[in-house]
Scaffold this motif. Sequence first.
Motif, mmCIF file in Angstrom:
data_model
loop_
_atom_site.group_PDB
_atom_site.id
_atom_site.type_symbol
_atom_site.label_atom_id
_atom_site.label_comp_id
_atom_site.label_asym_id
_atom_site.label_seq_id
_atom_site.Cartn_x
_atom_site.Cartn_y
_atom_site.Cartn_z
ATOM 1 N N ALA A 238 -18.810 -7.942 12.243
ATOM 2 C CA ALA A 238 -19.490 -8.034 13.544
ATOM 3 C C ALA A 238 -18.618 -8.666 14.615
ATOM 4 O O ALA A 238 -18.808 -8.403 15.803
ATOM 5 C CB ALA A 238 -20.790 -8.821 13.400
ATOM 6 N N THR A 239 -17.684 -9.522 14.226
ATOM 7 C CA THR A 239 -16.796 -10.172 15.196
ATOM 8 C C THR A 239 -15.330 -9.906 14.867
ATOM 9 O O THR A 239 -14.451 -10.690 15.220
ATOM 10 C CB THR A 239 -17.045 -11.695 15.222
ATOM 11 N N ASN A 240 -15.074 -8.800 14.200
ATOM 12 C CA ASN A 240 -13.716 -8.457 13.785
ATOM 13 C C ASN A 240 -12.948 -7.861 14.962
ATOM 14 O O ASN A 240 -13.032 -6.676 15.245
ATOM 15 C CB ASN A 240 -13.746 -7.467 12.624
ATOM 16 N N THR A 241 -12.204 -8.687 15.678
ATOM 17 C CA THR A 241 -11.454 -8.235 16.855
ATOM 18 C C THR A 241 -10.128 -7.607 16.442
ATOM 19 O O THR A 241 -9.730 -7.649 15.272
ATOM 20 C CB THR A 241 -11.194 -9.409 17.794
ATOM 21 N N TRP A 242 -9.433 -7.043 17.436
ATOM 22 C CA TRP A 242 -8.115 -6.462 17.167
ATOM 23 C C TRP A 242 -7.161 -7.495 16.581
ATOM 24 O O TRP A 242 -6.473 -7.232 15.589
ATOM 25 C CB TRP A 242 -7.514 -5.901 18.454
ATOM 26 N N GLN A 243 -7.128 -8.674 17.198
ATOM 27 C CA GLN A 243 -6.209 -9.713 16.733
ATOM 28 C C GLN A 243 -6.545 -10.167 15.318
ATOM 29 O O GLN A 243 -5.659 -10.464 14.523
ATOM 30 C CB GLN A 243 -6.245 -10.909 17.693
ATOM 31 N N MET A 244 -7.836 -10.226 15.017
ATOM 32 C CA MET A 244 -8.261 -10.623 13.681
ATOM 33 C C MET A 244 -7.856 -9.581 12.647
ATOM 34 O O MET A 244 -7.405 -9.915 11.548
ATOM 35 C CB MET A 244 -9.783 -10.815 13.670
ATOM 36 N N GLU A 245 -8.000 -8.326 12.986
ATOM 37 C CA GLU A 245 -7.621 -7.249 12.074
ATOM 38 C C GLU A 245 -6.112 -7.248 11.828
ATOM 39 O O GLU A 245 -5.657 -7.090 10.696
ATOM 40 C CB GLU A 245 -8.064 -5.907 12.659
ATOM 41 N N ILE A 246 -5.335 -7.443 12.879
ATOM 42 C CA ILE A 246 -3.873 -7.492 12.729
ATOM 43 C C ILE A 246 -3.473 -8.665 11.848
ATOM 44 O O ILE A 246 -2.614 -8.531 10.959
ATOM 45 C CB ILE A 246 -3.205 -7.592 14.116
ATOM 46 N N PHE A 247 -4.077 -9.835 12.091
ATOM 47 C CA PHE A 247 -3.764 -11.014 11.288
ATOM 48 C C PHE A 247 -4.095 -10.787 9.808
ATOM 49 O O PHE A 247 -3.292 -11.120 8.931
ATOM 50 C CB PHE A 247 -4.549 -12.211 11.821
ATOM 51 N N ASN A 248 -5.261 -10.238 9.537
ATOM 52 C CA ASN A 248 -5.672 -10.032 8.140
ATOM 53 C C ASN A 248 -4.737 -9.066 7.419
ATOM 54 O O ASN A 248 -4.359 -9.301 6.274
ATOM 55 C CB ASN A 248 -7.108 -9.500 8.086
ATOM 56 N N GLN A 249 -4.369 -7.996 8.092
ATOM 57 C CA GLN A 249 -3.508 -7.002 7.441
ATOM 58 C C GLN A 249 -2.087 -7.526 7.242
ATOM 59 O O GLN A 249 -1.467 -7.256 6.211
ATOM 60 C CB GLN A 249 -3.483 -5.712 8.274
ATOM 61 N N ALA A 250 -1.589 -8.275 8.223
ATOM 62 C CA ALA A 250 -0.202 -8.739 8.142
ATOM 63 C C ALA A 250 -0.031 -9.925 7.199
ATOM 64 O O ALA A 250 0.906 -9.946 6.378
ATOM 65 C CB ALA A 250 0.305 -9.106 9.528
ATOM 66 N N PHE A 251 -0.932 -10.918 7.277
ATOM 67 C CA PHE A 251 -0.708 -12.174 6.570
ATOM 68 C C PHE A 251 -1.622 -12.393 5.367
ATOM 69 O O PHE A 251 -1.339 -13.257 4.540
ATOM 70 C CB PHE A 251 -0.866 -13.343 7.543
ATOM 71 N N LYS A 252 -2.694 -11.643 5.266
ATOM 72 C CA LYS A 252 -3.540 -11.744 4.078
ATOM 73 C C LYS A 252 -3.279 -10.602 3.098
ATOM 74 O O LYS A 252 -3.126 -10.823 1.903
ATOM 75 C CB LYS A 252 -5.019 -11.759 4.482
ATOM 76 N N ASN A 253 -3.215 -9.393 3.631
ATOM 77 C CA ASN A 253 -2.945 -8.238 2.779
ATOM 78 C C ASN A 253 -1.460 -7.924 2.653
ATOM 79 O O ASN A 253 -1.078 -7.032 1.893
ATOM 80 C CB ASN A 253 -3.666 -7.005 3.328
ATOM 81 N N LEU A 254 -0.634 -8.653 3.413
ATOM 82 C CA LEU A 254 0.828 -8.481 3.379
ATOM 83 C C LEU A 254 1.236 -7.033 3.618
ATOM 84 O O LEU A 254 2.070 -6.471 2.918
ATOM 85 C CB LEU A 254 1.388 -8.988 2.043
#
Length: 291
Positions: A238-254
Amino acid sequence: MERPNNRLGWLFTSPYLIYSVVFFVVPLVWSLYLSITDWDLIAPEYHFVGLGNFLDALRSPGVRSAFWVTYKFMLVFIPIVTVMALTVAVLVSGLPRCKSLFLIGFFLPYLSSGVVSSLIVKGLLSYNSPVNTLLRGFGISIDWLGTPMAALFVVGVILAWKFTGYYALILTAGLGSIDKEIYEAAAIDGVTDRQRFWKITLPLLYPSLYTTLILAFGVTFGIFTEVYQLTGGGPSFATNTWQMEIFNQAFKNLQAGYASAVALLASLATFASIYVVRKLLEWWGKRYGWS
């Protein structure tokens, strides 16, 4: 005579040019290259995947949610911050003295840390907080950060509180540039306060409103700190912004390559949206004689 002047001009502009090249041009080129690879942020080797990352991103639920969540934030943030900034600007402009002191007070939230303000709000909205305890006394129970619409509203209000003083500063300067003789002529003609605001103040305030609205729309594409601290992009994207998605993919999912593709898609969405908003605002301005 022109050559020494040209050299002096390049010399004075060189710090900004160097800064732009190091922190904007080089990262942009590097991001373009990574977006067509499968680099995982750790391995020294990576492979060319072409447009695979972009195709995966367009099919991703996270990217689709980031696209729509941005516009949902606009519907919450833009009206609230515009009304609040206009209210503050009009009230401060009407003060006989100490205008600067009040403007500084409203501007302070803009200088505050997003992390600190988010943690304070998180504490205020916790289950055992005084706010929720009082509401439960009236039979009202709201999971502020666990309900999609409530979480969206909370983040939007925090951002509005933070940016109201900044935009009010711009609008106050715009109000100060309006010729007082126009108001005096309107008063002679019997114009009411409401008519004066809608027919005189708002149209003449167009340049300042144009600036604040463009800045406000740009803010919604860069929301990260408040969402990261309060909801982590949830609940249910519900609050998944562009910046949040980029952060999750880059630094959590590597998945740095995939994250770079998402970042480029976010840039395209940002530029396209701002372009449309700018054209709409210019059309509105032309109706009042602004070209």
